[in-house]
Design a protein around this motif. Structure first.
Motif, short mmCIF file in Angstrom:
data_model
loop_
_atom_site.label_atom_id
_atom_site.label_comp_id
_atom_site.label_asym_id
_atom_site.label_seq_id
_atom_site.Cartn_x
_atom_site.Cartn_y
_atom_site.Cartn_z
N SER A 128 75.85 9.37 -55.65
CA SER A 128 77.19 8.95 -55.23
C SER A 128 77.05 7.38 -55.00
CB SER A 128 77.96 9.63 -54.35
OG SER A 128 77.25 10.02 -53.40
N THR A 129 78.09 6.60 -55.11
CA THR A 129 77.96 5.28 -54.83
C THR A 129 79.41 4.93 -54.31
OG1 THR A 129 78.74 4.74 -57.17
CG2 THR A 129 76.41 4.34 -56.69
N PRO A 130 79.46 3.90 -53.54
CA PRO A 130 81.06 3.72 -52.69
C PRO A 130 81.82 3.26 -54.15
CG PRO A 130 78.98 2.27 -51.94
CD PRO A 130 78.45 2.92 -52.78
N ARG A 131 83.16 3.87 -53.87
CA ARG A 131 84.04 3.35 -54.90
C ARG A 131 84.54 1.93 -54.80
NH1 ARG A 131 86.93 7.08 -58.07
NH2 ARG A 131 86.49 8.95 -56.92
N GLY A 133 86.63 -1.13 -54.06
CA GLY A 133 87.85 -1.34 -53.32
C GLY A 133 88.21 -0.44 -52.16
N SER A 134 87.33 0.60 -51.94
CA SER A 134 87.38 1.21 -51.04
C SER A 134 86.07 1.85 -50.36
CB SER A 134 87.78 2.96 -51.70
OG SER A 134 87.87 3.80 -50.62
N SER A 135 86.18 1.72 -49.01
CA SER A 135 84.76 1.71 -48.29
C SER A 135 84.28 3.06 -47.83
CB SER A 135 84.64 0.79 -46.91
OG SER A 135 85.93 1.28 -46.19
N ASP A 136 85.38 3.93 -47.82
CA ASP A 136 85.05 5.32 -47.50
C ASP A 136 85.24 6.22 -48.47
OD1 ASP A 136 87.60 4.88 -47.71
OD2 ASP A 136 88.42 6.01 -46.08
N LYS A 137 85.62 5.96 -49.73
CA LYS A 137 85.44 6.94 -50.75
C LYS A 137 84.31 6.62 -51.61
CE LYS A 137 90.39 8.01 -51.21
NZ LYS A 137 91.56 7.99 -52.08
N THR A 138 83.85 7.84 -52.29
CA THR A 138 82.67 7.53 -53.21
C THR A 138 83.02 8.13 -54.56
OG1 THR A 138 81.77 9.76 -52.72
CG2 THR A 138 80.98 7.82 -51.29
N MET A 139 81.93 7.76 -55.52
CA MET A 139 82.18 8.00 -56.94
C MET A 139 80.62 8.46 -57.41
SD MET A 139 82.96 5.52 -59.92
CE MET A 139 81.54 4.58 -59.83
N THR A 140 81.05 9.85 -57.90
CA THR A 140 79.61 10.35 -58.47
C THR A 140 79.16 9.78 -59.89
OG1 THR A 140 80.54 12.32 -57.32
CG2 THR A 140 78.58 12.68 -59.01
N GLN A 141 78.00 9.49 -60.00
CA GLN A 141 77.34 8.93 -61.31
C GLN A 141 76.20 9.99 -61.80
OE1 GLN A 141 78.30 5.98 -62.29
NE2 GLN A 141 78.04 4.40 -60.62
#
Lengths: 578, 240
Positions: A128-131, A133-141
């Motif tokens: 996961s990497t940070p989404r 524009g949002s510091s606390d949300k993450t995005m799975t790659q």
């Protein structure tokens, strides 16, 4: 290589900025494979600039055949849908779930299921990497692990190694892991018990303790390891990650690791955790469903703020185990190199070579220097029937023959062996046989001359050394150059009246290895295609004789593929050229 | 005695004077050609170089060369470096190795029979001696043939070629076992130990390895493994 051909210099600034932005975009997209990428910007024929992105032939061809082979393997093992998702990841690099859905035109739920399968079989790693524009949300790659896909061709070899070292029981247990990708020990036990129909409780408990001992043995031998972290958190913008490293005393600054490398490293567990054996109590607690989360067996490894797309399956509170390909490939490396040493220096040298490889503590497949203390080498030799009767003097003589370097550390004699010589000898056997079959005796002689000398040699000198007519030598050199086995350099010699062109030839090991790897991947792809064709044919045929014949031919193709895989191991997995 | 009137017609050449001057002119041209050829000694001279040096027109030069060849004063030799060019030298000279290519050439081309014979004799010596230096092999050959014309350097060249053929291998002596007659550390030759453990080429043993169209082959293309003729020959055409 960047070539600007400009007929309208006014546009130079514009093109430079355009190039920079495109280069940036493409390098971000192809971050994990940025080698040999070239841009060709042509402004010659058009007032408006026409821009062509050309990726060099060599790079695309290598990727193309290797990718197709990987997709073919997944297709035959897990079906076309999974292969499609896998192909998408191999082709486009690391992607998020939404991107995969967009590229494959598949339903989101189907893509999820395919990713489950690929992760289960260790062919895909999530991180996961940070989404943005949002510091606390993450995005799975998701990234495809190409080498693990290719390793699926080698399961029979891996099983034979485990059987040879630890017996058929360990082999059966290990087979469960290969078939299912990753399992908990309890699942392995269930799988084993389900095969035995008539077992009462006492027998089951007894069987389970036997399996545990066998499993611990597999872990001790490093054939089995605990699965890596399912979804490590990577922040590509953090200063530590981007900072280029510089070794003390080194002249060059190393490139910062790619995001995939960072994810791979972050997912890997510490050696103590990877190979921690299971105890009876940990199994019982896991069976009760109360796994001891504070202990090493069951702590949650996910990043807390991660919002995984595959939560139901990837969320792990149990110890999952899988085959340790690193160790298994190391065993194959030992086997292949020892065979070569045996053929060159005799049976005893082969046994001593195996002992050094096994005594080496850091058993990494890409390492070219192995070292071990003399005591450990002797210990390993004592475990071998052929080594038990060797005297110390004889062992020392063989170590000298193997060109081992001796040093002393803490009053212990340490022998270091450079594997490059043996690996090159193995690769030479393969490539020389190929050159002989493809170009005949003359080509073989010329290739061997260039291979042994390793420097630029003039055509006339090559003809003299090899006893080949000059004209024929030149023709042969041209053929070898055209097929990208050797490289040529033209120099002009200024004579009294005119200038003459002199051609010099050299074999660049790194460049020709890439050509060979490409050919091997291509040939392996063709063999798998042919096997698939025979399997399709087998379903349509009814006559017994014809089916027997088909099976026979299929076996020939499968054996050829296994043999070809040895060459792939030599040039792709063991070598540092790739 | 009246003096003859000068004729308006072009004076006919005096037959006596023509007879007297013709050999002198021919001799000069011939000498020029011969001098050019002689100047190059046993390295010979190309026709174009004679023409440039003597400044004689092509047709006259050709005639002179023909005459000199007929009288055996000069000879034509083949230059292995430039087979299409004609090279001439005086008959009494033996062509240099630069032109003939040396011992291993005859008539401008490689004498494979002689080379193979020497290779065979070298291998025999190595088999007898088990492991030997080039010097030991050369001396062994001299012992068995007193009229051996080959130098140590030439035998060394043949041994290098045998190494490239992978029929013998170049190793450093350990001074033990087979190397007992060779001082330790010296480079020597021994027969290649062919063992069953040696790898055979995996790529060379399948059709793709030797396929000339491999680079044009794709799974869905015109040339593809599914319709490959080489595979049909290998596995049997009745299955496909």
């Amino acid at each position: 290589m960047i070539i600007y051909r400009l007929s309208q210099p006014v546009l130079l600034d514009f093109v430079s900025s355009l190039y920079r932005s495109i280069a940036l975009a493409v390098s971000l997209r192809l971050r994990h494979r940025t080698r040999h990428i070239g841009f060709f910007i042509s402004l010659k024929h058009s007032p408006l600039c026409s821009l062509t992105l050309s990726v060099t032939r060599r790079f695309t061809m290598v990727r193309q055949h290797a990718t197709k082979l990987a997709v073919e393997i997944i297709s035959s093992h897990s079906g076309d849908l999974v292969a499609k998702v896998c192909g998408c990841l191999l082709q486009h690099g690391t992607l998020s779930l939404q991107e995969i859905v967009r590229f494959t035109d598949m339903m989101g739920s189907n893509v999820k299921n395919c990713l489950f399968v690929l992760i289960q079989h260790n062919c895909v790693q999530a991180f996961s990497t940070p989404r943005k524009g949002s510091s606390d949300k993450t995005m799975t790659q998701y990234m495809a692990i190409f080498d693990n896909i290719i390793n699926r061709m080698r399961f029979s070899k891996f099983l034979s190694i485990v059987k040879g070292d630890l017996g058929p029981e360990a082999e059966a247990l290990f087979e469960g892991l290969l078939q299912n990708g990753r399992l908990t020990f309890e699942q392995l036990v269930e799988r084993s018990i389900s095969k035995e129909q008539h077992m009462d409780q006492a027998m089951r408990e007894n069987h389970q303790s036997e399996l545990r001992a066998c499993f611990n043995n597999l872990v001790r031998w490093h054939y089995v390891e605990q699965c890596p972290r399912p979804e490590p958190f990577i922040d590509p913008d953090s200063e530590d990650q981007l900072k280029p490293t510089k070794r003390r005393g080194a002249m060059t600054v190393e490139q910062p690791p790619s995001i995939e490398q960072q994810a791979f490293e972050a997912a890997t567990l510490a050696a103590s955790e990877r190979f921690s054996e299971i105890s009876e109590s940990s199994v019982e607690s896991a069976e009760d469903g109360t796994g001891n989360h504070s202990s090493a067996t069951g702590h949650k490894r996910k990043h807390e703020t991660s919002q995984s797309d595959l939560d139901p399956v990837v969320s792990v509170t149990e110890k999952f185990w899988r085959a340790n390909f690193e160790k298994l490939l190391y065993c194959l490396k030992t086997k292949i190199c020892a065979e070569n040493v045996r053929s060159r220096l005799g049976v005893d040298a082969g046994v001593v070579f195996e002992a050094i490889m096994e005594a080496n503590t850091e058993q990494k497949v890409k390492d070219v220097i192995v070292s071990a203390t003399l005591d450990r080498i002797l210990d390993q030799l004592r475990d071998k029937p052929a080594g038990i009767s060797m005297t110390l003097d004889h062992v020392r003589t063989i170590l000298d023959e193997l060109h081992c370097k001796q040093s002393t550390e803490k009053l212990e004699a340490i022998y270091s062996l450079d594997l490059n010589e043996t690996l090159e000898a193995c690769q030479n056997d393969e490539i020389e046989a190929l050159v002989k079959a493809r170009y005949g005796d003359q080509g073989y002689k010329i290739f061997r001359l260039l291979s042994t000398r390793g420097q630029l040699i003039e055509t006339d000198r090559i003809a003299e050394f090899t006893f080949v007519e000059k004209k024929e030598a030149h023709q042969m050199l041209y053929r070898l150059w055209k097929d990208e086995y050797i490289e040529s350099k033209k120099i002009q010699s200024q004579g009294s009246r005119d200038t003459a062109n002199i051609f010099l030839w050299r074999l660049d090991r790194k460049a020709f290895s890439k050509t060979v790897i490409d050919d091997i991947f291509h040939a392996a792809l063709n063999l798998t295609e042919k096997i698939s064709q025979l399997v399709e044919k087998q379903h349509k045929i009814l006559e017994d004789d014809m089916i027997k014949k088909l099976i026979q031919k299929k076996t020939i193709l499968q054996l050829s593929l296994l043999k070809l895989d040895d060459s792939l191991l030599l040039f792709h997995d063991f070598s540092n050229y790739t | 005695m009246s003096t003859p009137e000068p004729s308006r017609k072009r004076a006919r050449p005096d037959p006596n004077s023509r007879l007297a001057t013709a050999p002198v002119q021919a001799l000069t041209e011939r000498d020029k050609v011969l001098a050019s050829i002689r100047s190059r000694g046993n390295r010979g001279i190309w026709l174009a170089d004679i023409k440039r040096e003597s400044e004689i027109p092509q047709n006259i030069l050709q005639k002179q060369i023909k005459m000199l060849l007929a009288t055996n004063l000069i000879k034509e030799v083949k230059d292995i470096r430039h087979k299409a060019k004609k090279v001439y030298m005086l008959s009494e000279f033996e062509p240099s190795e630069e032109i003939t290519g040396g011992t291993w050439f005859s008539g401008g081309s490689l004498n494979t029979e002689v080379i193979n014979d020497v290779k065979k004799r070298c291998k025999q010596q190595i088999t007898v001696l088990k492991a030997a230096t080039a010097d030991m092999i050369w001396k062994g050959m001299k012992r068995s043939d007193a009229n051996l014309i080959y130098t140590l350097q030439q035998i060394g060249d043949v041994l290098e070629a045998l190494v490239l053929d992978k029929e013998v291998e170049e190793v450093k002596s350990t001074g033990k076992g087979d190397f007992v007659n060779v001082p330790a550390g010296k480079v020597c030759y021994r027969t290649v130990q062919k063992s069953s453990g040696a790898r055979t080429g995996a790529l060379a043993s399948i059709p793709c390895g030797v396929c000339p169209r491999l680079r044009d082959c794709t799974p869905d293309g015109v040339i593809s493994p599914r319709n490959c003729e080489y595979y049909k020959k290998w596995l049997g055409a009745d299955l496909f």
